[in-house]
Design an enzyme around this catalytic site. Structure first.
Site, PDB file in Angstrom:
ATOM      1  N   CYS A   1      45.989  40.773  47.409  1.00 16.23           N
ATOM      2  CA  CYS A   1      45.413  40.681  48.745  1.00 16.23           C
ATOM      3  C   CYS A   1      44.571  41.923  49.006  1.00 16.23           C
ATOM      4  CB  CYS A   1      46.535  40.571  49.774  1.00 16.23           C
ATOM      5  SG  CYS A   1      45.954  40.563  51.482  1.00 16.23           S
TER       6      CYS A   1
ATOM      7  N   CYS B   1      46.418  44.089  51.882  1.00 17.64           N
ATOM      8  CA  CYS B   1      47.669  44.840  51.719  1.00 17.64           C
ATOM      9  C   CYS B   1      48.077  45.091  50.273  1.00 17.64           C
ATOM     10  CB  CYS B   1      48.805  44.135  52.451  1.00 17.64           C
ATOM     11  SG  CYS B   1      49.356  42.571  51.701  1.00 17.64           S
TER      12      CYS B   1
ATOM     13  N   CYS C   1      50.600  40.309  55.258  1.00 15.28           N
ATOM     14  CA  CYS C   1      49.760  40.950  56.283  1.00 15.28           C
ATOM     15  C   CYS C   1      48.984  39.976  57.160  1.00 15.28           C
ATOM     16  CB  CYS C   1      48.807  41.949  55.639  1.00 15.28           C
ATOM     17  SG  CYS C   1      47.422  41.211  54.727  1.00 15.28           S
TER      18      CYS C   1
ATOM     19  N   CYS D   1      41.625  27.208  47.341  1.00 13.88           N
ATOM     20  CA  CYS D   1      40.208  27.592  47.359  1.00 13.88           C
ATOM     21  C   CYS D   1      40.119  28.894  48.161  1.00 13.88           C
ATOM     22  CB  CYS D   1      39.424  26.460  48.016  1.00 13.88           C
ATOM     23  SG  CYS D   1      37.660  26.608  47.876  1.00 13.88           S
TER      24      CYS D   1
END
Length: 133
Positions: free
Chosen positions: A48, A51, A100, A120
């Site tokens: 991510c 985070c 997050c 996606c």
């Protein structure tokens, strides 16, 4: 992850680039076939951008033809969360980081076996950590 998450909008803006902020915090999207990872074949894990949580593995990435990085499953089902998205006159399932809350993209029921799912995902919501580095 032990990294403390931003507590307010100003901290998110400081952590993310303007484009990442638009996608991750404002549920934006990048144009198809423009993101850094839509056609990338590098083995590794996708984290991510907000985070650092591990979200997807390149072993489950495939070319869906959609123009966005597509995966048939998350690295850990608990790493992502979903909710119904009725924006833009459509009914879709939004995917976001369970840690997050960053917007990642959408999941569709037209993916390959074994799951039949197509996650996606916007390249801007991810960072690639190549294997072996």
């Amino acid at each position: 992850m032990t990294d403390e998450l931003p507590k307010d909008d100003a901290q998110w803006r400081q952590r993310l680039s303007p484009d990442q902020y638009r996608v991750c915090r404002q549920k934006g999207t990048e144009p198809a076939f423009t993101g850094a990872y839509w056609n990338d074949k590098t083995p590794g894990v996708y984290r991510c951008a907000g985070c650092g949580e591990v979200l997807f593995d390149s072993a489950t990435k495939y070319d869906s033809g959609s123009g966005w990085p597509s995966f048939w499953q998350p690295a850990d089902p608990a790493a992502v969360a979903t909710e119904t998205d009725i924006s833009h006159g459509m009914r879709r399932v939004e995917v976001h980081c369970a840690r997050c809350g960053s917007h990642l993209g959408h999941v569709f029921p037209d993916g390959p076996r074994p799951t039949g799912e197509r996650y996606c995902i916007n390249s801007l919501s991810l960072t690639l950590e190549p294997r072996g580095e």
